[in-house]
Structures are given as structure tokens and as C-alpha cells.
Enzyme design. Structure first.
Site: not given
Length: 438
Positions: A224, A252, A284
């Protein structure tokens, strides 16, 4: 292209002198103040935080953090009544305002209420919890999955519960804070290896394997802070050679890596069953909130009945579980979103590198840093971009070493090429103005 002026938070000699004088006055005032054992001054890092605050104050720079948004923070947002191009959200596939996701959440609220109201162990299951976990397990090619109320808490409780004082945790030096906190909680011996250096990891594991009861090798699928990825096959081989468990944080990676967004295993052509524990988040790509782990059914069942962060914590809200499940369904049905994100990442990385910016080792997926080597330089650039209608957050000391201060751009499939070209041009203009001003 050089951004900022290096040491001293990127301050000129005159600015450093002003800052030192200001801090000296503050220290005199503190010395004259009566001792107060309740003022929290002994907290670790408090003085570093005060130094940053003083630097911002001395330069009349407003804090770039905790800025309120007036609307959904997707590829665009509204801040202080003004629309901006937004690069500070994890809405990688643009699903946060998808009407299908919102409708699924509304249906769940109407049926189950807003909250799970208690631990799922205590208050019982809602069918949507099981459906989400089954879909997550299928997505990772695993036997089972377990969802937690927070992504950060997922790593803390799983790692902290899995490992113990007689064990070893070998982790990438750039691993997320949640993994570090879980490792601390476990009491296991912690060993960091240089970022993405599988050879160093192998040497460290060979040196420490003897005498350890169990070993956990811990990496991320898409880092990240830097936007780069590890060589997963190498780390699998290391884990197998030294009888260690391999855990990969895909927070991610989900919806970002691989042609259909299944993560680093798909992107690198690896059987996901070669990884012992997959971890991910719903905040996310999946446009909700919470975290999860997948793996063998026996392991997941053990966590379900013993992990403190599951047994003693409220369950994920039914509406969030339903939203995440719908987003995962859309991801599976619309891989073109993943392709659009990949194209955006490649374009933006190319634009910044052509302009001479230091983007580190970013692979141009969904995260592209611009390393300023100066905390004040990063804050100044962030402020200049905000004035130009581009929202991007700085990452500064002590969150990263001073020479690693940066702006961090999070990309979305919902960004247009025009958004990206505008942002790159604004960044170049702001940097040039900052260098002229010294």
C-alpha cells in the site's frame, strides 16, 4: 525531478532556524510549567508529532489530514463545496456508489436491521454472513473463510492468536501496521527482511528456523505504500523449504491484480492453494467495511470458535456484508472494470515518470507514490494540488522516514484519462512553482 530540499523536513536554512527558535520557546514554556503526571507527555512519539505540528505552524501550512468530504469520495469528491479529482480513496473499481451495491445494503437493513447487535457467536448468524464467506473462499480457491468487523483487527487477532512466544514471524520490512501489531501481540520473535528481498528472507529463515516451534512468513500481495508486488512463487518455495506457513495480505490486491481481479496468485499464474492463509479487506474494492481470512476448513473453524477478535467482537453489520457480497458478484461478472483500472494505473505511472517524478518501485496498478524526500515538500505539494482541484494526501515523517516522504495516489477504474492527465499536469506545475520559490 527533485522535489523538496532533503533533510530538515525540506526546510531552507532560514526556515530551519525559525523552527528551532519556535521549538526552543516551546521547550522553555514546558520547563516552566508545573509537572502534571496526567498530561500524557510521556507517550511514545508525542514529541515527534509535536515537531511536525510546529513545522506546519511555522510555515502557515494547514493540516492536510481529516479533511471532511461533502459527498461520496470516489474518483471525484466535493470538499468545502468544491468538486475535486480524488486520489485519496480505495474505491478501486468505482463500486462505492453502484446502485446494485446500495440496493443490496438497503435490503439487508430492511430484513436484519442496521447492526448485528452482538458477537455472531452470541447473537447468531445471518444468512448473508455465510453467503459472503462462501463467496470469498471461492474467490481465493480456499476451503473456507471467516469475516471480521475490521480489516486492521483481522490481522491483529489472527496473527496474535495463531502465533506464540516460542514461534518466529518473518515479515517484509514494509508490512502493514496491522500485521506488526498482531505480531507484537503474539509474543513471537519478529524478524524483518528488506522489502521484497526473497533472498534475504530465505537467509533469515534458514538462520532462525532451528529452535522455533512454528514459523509464519508474512508478506503483502500489493504494497500500500509503494504500489509494488512480491515474487510470490519465490516466497512459496521458501515457506515450503523451511516448513513455514505463508500468509499473504491481499487488502490492496483484491479487484486490482490479475485479469479478473482475483489477486496476486492470478496475476502471477500460481495456484492459490499454495498459500496457507489469504487475508483481505472489504473496505476497498468491495465498497464496505471489515476484513477476512481464507484457508483450510479446519483452520477457519478453529478461528471461528477461538479467535478473540471474532468471538468477543460484534459481527460485521448485515448491510455491509450484503454490500461486499454484491460488489464481489459484480467483480466476477464485470472484469472490464479491472482492465480499466489497469489501464489507468499504467497511464498515470507513465505520465509521472515522463515528467521526471520519483515513483519508486510502483508497478502502476492502483497505487502510485510520488516520493518527495521531504515532509514539508509533500505537505506543500498536497496543498497546492488541493487549490488546483486535485485531492491527494501526503505521507510524512514519522509514518515514513523523512527521506521517504511522499504523495500517494490511489487510482480508480472510475477515473478518466482526462482526470489523470489533469492531475499529472497540476503536479508538474505545483512542483515547478515550489522549486522556484526555494
Amino acid at each position: 525531478m527533485s522535489i523538496g530540499t532533503g533533510g530538515g523536513f525540506g526546510l531552507s536554512a532560514k526556515q530551519r532556524l525559525q523552527l528551532v527558535q519556535r521549538l526552543a520557546k516551546r521547550r522553555v514554556a514546558e520547563a516552566l510549567a508545573p509537572d502534571d503526571p496526567r498530561d500524557f507527555s510521556s507517550l511514545p512519539g508525542l514529541r515527534d508529532f509535536g515537531l511536525i505540528q510546529a513545522a506546519l505552524d511555522s510555515l502557515d501550512l494547514p493540516s492536510p489530514f481529516n479533511i471532511p468530504h461533502d459527498a461520496r469520495a470516489g474518483a471525484h469528491s466535493v470538499i468545502a463545496g468544491r468538486e475535486v479529482i480524488n486520489f485519496s480513496s480505495y474505491d478501486y473499481l468505482g463500486l462505492n456508489a453502484d446502485p446494485r451495491v446500495a440496493a443490496a445494503a438497503h435490503v439487508a437493513i430492511d430484513r436484519y436491521g442496521v447492526s448485528a447487535s452482538a458477537s455472531r457467536t452470541v447473537s447468531g448468524e445471518r444468512p448473508v454472513h455465510g453467503a459472503l464467506e462462501a463467496a470469498l473462499a471461492e474467490h481465493h480457491g480456499a476451503e473456507a473463510a471467516l469475516a471480521f468487523v475490521s480489516g486492521h483487527a483481522t490481522n491483529v487477532t489472527v496473527i496474535g492468536h495463531l502465533m506464540g512466544p516460542r514461534d518466529v514471524i518473518l515479515h517484509d520490512a514494509s508490512i502493514h501496521n496491522s500485521c506488526l501489531e498482531g505480531a507484537k501481540l503474539s509474543g513471537a520473535r519478529r524478524i524483518a527482511f528488506p522489502h521484497n528481498d526473497w533472498q534475504a528472507a530465505e537467509r533469515a529463515l534458514a538462520d532462525t528456523r532451528r529452535g522455533a516451534e512454528r514459523v509464519l512468513l508474512l508478506i503483502e500481495g500489493h504494497y500500500s505504500m509503494d504500489g509494488d508486488v512480491p515474487d510470490l512463487a519465490r516466497f512459496i518455495a521458501i515457506a515450503r523449504a523451511h516448513d513455514a506457513w505463508l500468509m499473504v495480505d491481499e487488502a490492496h490486491s483484491l479487484g486490482v491484480l490479475g485479469s479478473t481481479g482475483r489477486g496476486i496468485a492470478e496475476a502471477q499464474g500460481i495456484d492459490p492453494r499454495e498459500v496457507d492463509i489469504w487475508m483481505g479487506t472489504m473496505s476497498k474494492t468491495l465498497a464496505a467495511c471489515g476484513g477476512y481470512v481464507t484457508g483450510r476448513a479446519t483452520f477457519i473453524d478453529w478461528l471461528r470458535h477461538t479467535a478473540p477478535g471474532f468471538v468477543y467482537s460484534v459481527g460485521i453489520a448485515p448491510a455491509l456484508a450484503a454490500a461486499a457480497l454484491e460488489a464481489l458478484t459484480i467483480l466476477k461478472a464485470e472484469p472490464e472494470r479491472v482492465a480499466k483500472l489497469a489501464a489507468n494505473g499504467a497511464l498515470f505511472l507513465r505520465l509521472l515518470r515522463e515528467a521526471g517524478f520519483d515513483t519508486g518501485g510502483s508497478g502502476g496498478h492502483a497505487i502510485v507514490p510520488v516520493i518527495t524526500h521531504s515532509s514539508v515538500g509533500a505537505v506543500r505539494l498536497s496543498g497546492a494540488l488541493a487549490e488546483a482541484g486535485v485531492n491527494v494526501q501526503p505521507i510524512i515523517f514519522p509514518a515514513v522516514p523523512e527521506q521517504s516522504a511522499r504523495l500517494r495516489f490511489f487510482l480508480s477504474a472510475a477515473h478518466t484519462p482526462e482526470d489523470l492527465r489533469t492531475a499529472a499536469a497540476c503536479l508538474a506545475h505545483a512542483d515547478a512553482a515550489q522549486r522556484r520559490a526555494g
